[in-house]
Design a protein around this motif. Structure first.
Motif, PDB file in Angstrom:
ATOM      1  N   ILE A 116       0.829  -1.200   0.000  1.00  0.00           N
ATOM      2  CA  ILE A 116       0.000   0.000   0.000  1.00  0.00           C
ATOM      3  C   ILE A 116       0.869   1.257   0.000  1.00  0.00           C
ATOM      4  CG2 ILE A 116      -1.947   1.115   1.132  1.00  0.00           C
ATOM      5  CD1 ILE A 116      -2.265  -1.544   2.741  1.00  0.00           C
ATOM      6  N   PHE A 117       1.858   1.277   0.865  1.00  0.00           N
ATOM      7  CA  PHE A 117       2.571   2.536   1.104  1.00  0.00           C
ATOM      8  C   PHE A 117       3.992   2.540   0.531  1.00  0.00           C
ATOM      9  CE2 PHE A 117      -0.329   1.890   4.708  1.00  0.00           C
ATOM     10  CZ  PHE A 117      -1.145   2.992   4.537  1.00  0.00           C
ATOM     11  N   GLY A 118       4.367   1.541  -0.214  1.00  0.00           N
ATOM     12  CA  GLY A 118       5.760   1.470  -0.627  1.00  0.00           C
ATOM     13  C   GLY A 118       6.564   0.757   0.441  1.00  0.00           C
ATOM     14  N   GLY A 119       7.797   1.193   0.699  1.00  0.00           N
ATOM     15  CA  GLY A 119       8.676   0.433   1.585  1.00  0.00           C
ATOM     16  C   GLY A 119       8.537   0.805   3.032  1.00  0.00           C
ATOM     17  N   GLY A 120       9.408   0.242   3.859  1.00  0.00           N
ATOM     18  CA  GLY A 120       9.502   0.678   5.255  1.00  0.00           C
ATOM     19  C   GLY A 120       8.774  -0.204   6.232  1.00  0.00           C
ATOM     20  N   PHE A 121       8.056  -1.202   5.785  1.00  0.00           N
ATOM     21  CA  PHE A 121       7.307  -2.050   6.703  1.00  0.00           C
ATOM     22  C   PHE A 121       7.898  -3.459   6.700  1.00  0.00           C
ATOM     23  CE2 PHE A 121       4.465   1.387   5.677  1.00  0.00           C
ATOM     24  CZ  PHE A 121       3.935   1.709   6.900  1.00  0.00           C
ATOM     25  N   PRO A 122       7.670  -4.308   7.661  1.00  0.00           N
ATOM     26  CA  PRO A 122       6.805  -4.086   8.818  1.00  0.00           C
ATOM     27  C   PRO A 122       7.419  -3.110   9.816  1.00  0.00           C
ATOM     28  CG  PRO A 122       7.974  -6.140   9.041  1.00  0.00           C
ATOM     29  CD  PRO A 122       8.313  -5.618   7.689  1.00  0.00           C
ATOM     30  N   LEU A 123       6.555  -2.526  10.637  1.00  0.00           N
ATOM     31  CA  LEU A 123       7.019  -1.674  11.712  1.00  0.00           C
ATOM     32  C   LEU A 123       7.782  -2.515  12.724  1.00  0.00           C
ATOM     33  CD1 LEU A 123       3.804   0.441  12.321  1.00  0.00           C
ATOM     34  CD2 LEU A 123       5.902   1.215  11.228  1.00  0.00           C
ATOM     35  N   ALA A 124       8.693  -1.872  13.438  1.00  0.00           N
ATOM     36  CA  ALA A 124       9.471  -2.587  14.447  1.00  0.00           C
ATOM     37  C   ALA A 124       8.537  -3.143  15.513  1.00  0.00           C
ATOM     38  CB  ALA A 124      10.480  -1.632  15.082  1.00  0.00           C
ATOM     39  N   GLY A 125       9.006  -4.215  16.192  1.00  0.00           N
ATOM     40  CA  GLY A 125       8.154  -4.933  17.131  1.00  0.00           C
ATOM     41  C   GLY A 125       7.539  -4.069  18.214  1.00  0.00           C
ATOM     42  N   TRP A 126       8.287  -3.055  18.706  1.00  0.00           N
ATOM     43  CA  TRP A 126       7.760  -2.274  19.840  1.00  0.00           C
ATOM     44  C   TRP A 126       6.543  -1.445  19.440  1.00  0.00           C
ATOM     45  CZ3 TRP A 126       7.632   2.934  19.113  1.00  0.00           C
ATOM     46  CH2 TRP A 126       8.516   3.479  18.151  1.00  0.00           C
ATOM     47  N   TRP A 127       6.354  -1.226  18.124  1.00  0.00           N
ATOM     48  CA  TRP A 127       5.157  -0.502  17.678  1.00  0.00           C
ATOM     49  C   TRP A 127       3.883  -1.243  18.097  1.00  0.00           C
ATOM     50  CZ3 TRP A 127       3.998   4.113  15.549  1.00  0.00           C
ATOM     51  CH2 TRP A 127       5.071   4.902  15.111  1.00  0.00           C
ATOM     52  N   PHE A 128       4.051  -2.548  18.351  1.00  0.00           N
ATOM     53  CA  PHE A 128       2.901  -3.351  18.774  1.00  0.00           C
ATOM     54  C   PHE A 128       2.195  -2.704  19.964  1.00  0.00           C
ATOM     55  CE2 PHE A 128       1.529  -6.550  21.912  1.00  0.00           C
ATOM     56  CZ  PHE A 128       0.519  -7.156  21.214  1.00  0.00           C
ATOM     57  N   TYR A 129       3.001  -2.199  20.932  1.00  0.00           N
ATOM     58  CA  TYR A 129       2.389  -1.605  22.124  1.00  0.00           C
ATOM     59  C   TYR A 129       1.619  -0.343  21.768  1.00  0.00           C
ATOM     60  CZ  TYR A 129       5.431  -4.923  24.408  1.00  0.00           C
ATOM     61  OH  TYR A 129       6.045  -6.086  24.786  1.00  0.00           O
ATOM     62  N   VAL A 130       2.170   0.423  20.821  1.00  0.00           N
ATOM     63  CA  VAL A 130       1.443   1.611  20.363  1.00  0.00           C
ATOM     64  C   VAL A 130       0.137   1.181  19.704  1.00  0.00           C
ATOM     65  CG1 VAL A 130       1.558   3.642  18.884  1.00  0.00           C
ATOM     66  CG2 VAL A 130       3.632   2.799  20.014  1.00  0.00           C
ATOM     67  N   PHE A 131       0.226   0.109  18.963  1.00  0.00           N
ATOM     68  CA  PHE A 131      -0.963  -0.325  18.226  1.00  0.00           C
ATOM     69  C   PHE A 131      -2.042  -0.907  19.134  1.00  0.00           C
ATOM     70  CE2 PHE A 131      -1.262   0.019  13.630  1.00  0.00           C
ATOM     71  CZ  PHE A 131      -0.119   0.760  13.388  1.00  0.00           C
ATOM     72  N   LEU A 132      -1.649  -1.345  20.333  1.00  0.00           N
ATOM     73  CA  LEU A 132      -2.709  -1.738  21.279  1.00  0.00           C
ATOM     74  C   LEU A 132      -3.650  -0.558  21.477  1.00  0.00           C
ATOM     75  CD1 LEU A 132      -0.810  -3.784  24.014  1.00  0.00           C
ATOM     76  CD2 LEU A 132      -2.430  -4.650  22.339  1.00  0.00           C
ATOM     77  N   LEU A 133      -3.055   0.655  21.565  1.00  0.00           N
ATOM     78  CA  LEU A 133      -3.880   1.858  21.724  1.00  0.00           C
ATOM     79  C   LEU A 133      -4.541   2.255  20.414  1.00  0.00           C
ATOM     80  CD1 LEU A 133      -1.626   3.999  24.082  1.00  0.00           C
ATOM     81  CD2 LEU A 133      -3.633   2.631  24.632  1.00  0.00           C
ATOM     82  N   VAL A 134      -3.790   2.106  19.317  1.00  0.00           N
ATOM     83  CA  VAL A 134      -4.374   2.427  18.006  1.00  0.00           C
ATOM     84  C   VAL A 134      -5.591   1.534  17.748  1.00  0.00           C
ATOM     85  CG1 VAL A 134      -3.996   2.393  15.515  1.00  0.00           C
ATOM     86  CG2 VAL A 134      -2.226   3.264  17.043  1.00  0.00           C
ATOM     87  N   GLY A 135      -5.433   0.235  18.052  1.00  0.00           N
ATOM     88  CA  GLY A 135      -6.542  -0.706  17.862  1.00  0.00           C
ATOM     89  C   GLY A 135      -7.725  -0.327  18.730  1.00  0.00           C
ATOM     90  N   LEU A 136      -7.426   0.086  19.973  1.00  0.00           N
ATOM     91  CA  LEU A 136      -8.483   0.524  20.886  1.00  0.00           C
ATOM     92  C   LEU A 136      -9.239   1.708  20.276  1.00  0.00           C
ATOM     93  CD1 LEU A 136      -8.200   0.859  24.683  1.00  0.00           C
ATOM     94  CD2 LEU A 136      -8.910   2.854  23.445  1.00  0.00           C
ATOM     95  N   GLY A 137      -8.460   2.692  19.803  1.00  0.00           N
ATOM     96  CA  GLY A 137      -9.087   3.894  19.252  1.00  0.00           C
ATOM     97  C   GLY A 137      -9.859   3.605  17.978  1.00  0.00           C
ATOM     98  N   THR A 138      -9.242   2.822  17.080  1.00  0.00           N
ATOM     99  CA  THR A 138      -9.905   2.528  15.809  1.00  0.00           C
ATOM    100  C   THR A 138     -11.219   1.795  16.051  1.00  0.00           C
ATOM    101  OG1 THR A 138      -7.675   2.144  15.015  1.00  0.00           O
ATOM    102  CG2 THR A 138      -9.462   1.679  13.485  1.00  0.00           C
ATOM    103  N   ALA A 139     -11.171   0.809  16.954  1.00  0.00           N
ATOM    104  CA  ALA A 139     -12.391   0.047  17.235  1.00  0.00           C
ATOM    105  C   ALA A 139     -13.450   0.944  17.872  1.00  0.00           C
ATOM    106  CB  ALA A 139     -12.072  -1.137  18.143  1.00  0.00           C
ATOM    107  N   ALA A 140     -13.002   1.847  18.777  1.00  0.00           N
ATOM    108  CA  ALA A 140     -13.974   2.741  19.425  1.00  0.00           C
ATOM    109  C   ALA A 140     -14.645   3.634  18.386  1.00  0.00           C
ATOM    110  CB  ALA A 140     -13.281   3.581  20.486  1.00  0.00           C
ATOM    111  N   ILE A 141     -13.852   4.151  17.448  1.00  0.00           N
ATOM    112  CA  ILE A 141     -14.431   5.010  16.399  1.00  0.00           C
ATOM    113  C   ILE A 141     -15.384   4.186  15.530  1.00  0.00           C
ATOM    114  CG2 ILE A 141     -13.861   6.308  14.305  1.00  0.00           C
ATOM    115  CD1 ILE A 141     -11.250   7.119  15.776  1.00  0.00           C
ATOM    116  N   THR A 142     -14.973   2.948  15.205  1.00  0.00           N
ATOM    117  CA  THR A 142     -15.865   2.083  14.438  1.00  0.00           C
ATOM    118  C   THR A 142     -17.165   1.858  15.199  1.00  0.00           C
ATOM    119  OG1 THR A 142     -13.851   0.946  13.771  1.00  0.00           O
ATOM    120  CG2 THR A 142     -15.921  -0.027  13.063  1.00  0.00           C
ATOM    121  N   GLY A 143     -17.039   1.689  16.525  1.00  0.00           N
ATOM    122  CA  GLY A 143     -18.230   1.508  17.347  1.00  0.00           C
ATOM    123  C   GLY A 143     -19.169   2.703  17.246  1.00  0.00           C
ATOM    124  N   ILE A 144     -18.588   3.901  17.261  1.00  0.00           N
ATOM    125  CA  ILE A 144     -19.418   5.101  17.151  1.00  0.00           C
ATOM    126  C   ILE A 144     -20.050   5.171  15.762  1.00  0.00           C
ATOM    127  CG2 ILE A 144     -19.310   7.622  17.100  1.00  0.00           C
ATOM    128  CD1 ILE A 144     -17.192   7.427  19.293  1.00  0.00           C
TER     129      ILE A 144
END
Lengths: 399, 262
Positions: free
Chosen positions: A123-151
């Protein structure tokens, strides 16, 4: 005192038994049962808490050392406990029947799956996958994305009740699944039915094996989810949700802002599923739309109903019972039967080896499950641990 | 300017005109709205509290227009009500019912709840104390932890009153609060209402069928019939009004419409 000793003994003996017979499904079931006993037994609160803590923090990982599959079961139980607790807010407290709940789980799972795998390069060209520690950030991203989807789901269904709401949420769940299935063209977001793999895992601290690591992480999230759930329930927000469930019109007339409270219920419920989705995708390394079917939504709903609607211990127990039944009891029974067949055992002159494979108990998972639900609805419709009203200490009226 | 003023309120349901240009005003004290069944009394309440949208007219409370506001906004401004057929949150305890009534007075956000902030804990204990006080006022403090659906009928009516008071209203709308009560219970309730007016300076609009109660407690009485106001004045004036007697007892030779309750 006797009961306290008995409880401690039960936990210790059952844990030792699991270590002694690591392959026996029944012994592991005994261990799980002992935890329920700890929860229900009339013992001092500090003892109950420390027993549960020891069992979950020490004994369970130790059991995982003897049989890794049990740790996998415990992890899965934890994932479904969080899902059931999230759905419990929407269905149990706010009374909004949601048949497409697994969609939020999918949203969380795909959010990390896409960015945590080489797939994002498409999708975005190069640079992925994100480093493993991004996983912790994505716990919050997933929380936010799901909450917005819920709304986003909540907005169009604000005016709907009961059956109508159920049908629309069912449709919503299917829409998310179908999107996941078909968003491989024109831009390949989800890789369609082939799914996404390999999804990165975070680096595990202290050199923990991934089995133990995910177990502890799930446990941590479940504890957080339980605390959040309890605080919401014991606040004006939880009371407003229950008021909406009991009588929407009266709730509005008493000053409950209906729109805000309903959207908040959808968002809170969805966010738990989002977090667990992120974790699920990292744990599985591979996800595809098959993990997010309608049947999964129904499964989570059944956990909530089986445990007792609107009850936190109920949701926890319901999720545990259903998951253990699916992954452990029926599978274990199948394995045992197979062993008997291979050993050529005969019962009343009938050789078990002649038993057709259609009789394998694992194939009856949904039927056994259905029978249990029907029996529950007949004999204990309020669920295993029904919601109990909080009894308040009554101070002398002062004003 | 009146505390509460409604001007030419009109409401139509399809072809039926439920309310036709009704004027109503209240400064203080207790005003009763009476009239035969189907006269439009409850419809008027539903418009006042934002549950129905009026087709025409205006309603103001302390000079602020109410039409178009949501029910919870109107409650936050200081108007709260009870229902003709009791509408409690049946599976919640008495005190929880009262606490829900305080919803519009709570200024806490999601973060306060999740973090159990100091202001959250203080607010919760203040609210609980106030709820007990309200239950005490209506004589229900012993049943604070009882689930609402298990309460006897009269207690449920009084609990609904406590729940409405929890919103700290300046104007209370009571829809047949003594329905199903004995004359003695009704008398106790009316003394309670009089006390509320005296202590808290509450204004009360009462829909009531019990004529003895109406005549005893009301400062003013408004009579509705077929969605129109046919009389207004002191209890005595209304009692002697010819149109009111006709509406209740019927004209000579007509059927006894509404006579049962009169």
């Amino acid at each position: 005192m006797i009961q306290a000793l008995l409880t401690v003994a039960l936990v210790v003996v059952s844990a030792l038994a699991v270590a002694k017979f690591p392959r026996s499904v029944l012994v592991f079931l005994l261990f799980q049962g002992s935890l329920v006993f700890v929860y229900r037994a009339q013992i001092p609160e500090w003892l109950r808490r420390s027993l549960l803590a020891v069992a979950l923090l020490v004994l369970m990982p130790a059991i995982g050392y003897f049989n890794g599959y049990y740790l996998e079961i415990a992890t899965q139980v934890g994932i479904f406990v969080a899902l059931a607790l999230g759905l419990n807010i929407v269905v149990g407290l706010a009374g909004l029947l949601d048949l497409g709940y697994v969609a939020f789980f999918a949203v969380g799972a795909y959010s990390w799956a896409i960015f945590g795998s080489p797939h994002a390069n498409v999708i975005f060209g190069g640079g992925f996958p994100l480093a493993g520690w991004w996983f912790y950030v994505f716990l919050l991203v997933g929380l936010g994305t799901a909450a917005i989807t819920g709304i986003l789901l909540g907005l169009p269904v604000l005016r709907l009740h009961g059956d109508y709401l159920a049908i629309v949420t069912l449709g919503f769940g299917e829409v998310i699944r179908v999107l996941a299935n078909n968003l491989d063209k024109p831009i390949n977001f989800t890789n369609g039915p082939k799914g996404i793999t390999p999804i990165s895992r975070p680096p595990a601290p202290f050199g923990l094996p991934y089995g133990e690591y995910f177990y502890f992480l799930v446990l941590l999230i479940v504890v957080a989810v339980v605390i959040v759930n309890r605080r919401l329930e014991d606040s004006h927000i939880g009371r407003a949700w229950e008021a909406i469930r009991e009588d929407e019109l009266a709730a509005r007339a008493m000053g409950v802002p209906l729109v805000r409270m309903k959207l908040m219920a959808f968002a809170c419920g969805a966010s738990f599923a989002g977090v667990m989705g992120v974790l699920f995708s990292a744990k599985q390394v591979f996800i595809n739309p098959e993990s997010f079917t309608f049947l999964e939504s129904i499964g989570v709903l059944a956990m909530v109903i089986l445990g007792g609607m609107g009850s936190i211990p109920g949701a926890v127990l319901g999720a545990t019972v259903v998951t253990v039944l699916n992954l452990q009891v029926l599978k274990g029974f199948s394995l045992w039967l197979n062993e008997l067949k291979n050993a050529g055992v005969t019962v009343l002159g009938y050789s078990l080896a002649d038993l057709p494979t259609q009789f394998e108990p694992a194939k009856y998972e949904r039927m056994v499950f259905g029978v249990i639900l029907v029996l529950m609805m007949i004999f204990r419709p309020q669920g295993i641990f029904p919601a109990r009203r909080r009894q308040r200490e009554l101070a002398q009226p002062g004003g | 300017m009146s505390l509460f003023e409604a001007r030419s309120v009109t409401k139509r349901f399809g072809g039926l005109t439920a309310l036709h240009g009704v004027d109503f005003a209240l400064e203080r004290g207790i005003a009763s709205i009476i009239g035969p069944n189907g006269a439009g009394k409850t419809t008027l309440f539903n418009i006042f509290t934002g549950l129905y949208a009026a087709d025409d007219g205006s309603v103001t409370f302390r000079g602020q227009p109410l039409l178009g506001l949501r029910p919870d906004q109107i409650t936050a401004l200081g108007i709260c009500r009870t229902f003709q057929n009791i509408r409690l949150f049946s599976n919640m305890t008495a005190i929880e019912n009262v606490l829900v009534g305080m919803n519009s007075r709570i200024a806490l956000g999601l973060w306060d709840v999740l973090s159990h902030s100091r202001s959250f804990r203080r607010t919760e204990s203040d609210l609980a104390a106030r709820a007990i006080g309200l239950l005490d006022r209506v004589g229900l403090q012993a049943n604070a932890n009882a689930v609402a659906r298990n309460l006897p009928y009269g207690d449920r009516r009084r609990l609904e009153l406590a729940r409405a008071l929890a919103a700290e209203p300046a104007l209370l709308l009571l829809d047949e609060p003594t329905a199903g009560m004995t004359q003695g219970e009704a008398g106790t309730l009316m003394r309670l209402l009089r006390g509320l007016v005296a202590d808290l300076g509450l204004a009360i609009i009462l829909i009531e069928h019990n004529m003895r109660v109406v005549m005893e407690v009301s400062d003013r009485v408004t009579v509705l019939d077929h969605g129109e106001k046919i009389a207004e004045g002191s209890p005595r004036e209304v009692q002697e009004n010819v149109r009111v007697i006709e509406a209740y007892l019927g004209t000579r030779g007509a059927g006894p419409r509404g006579a049962r309750r009169a």
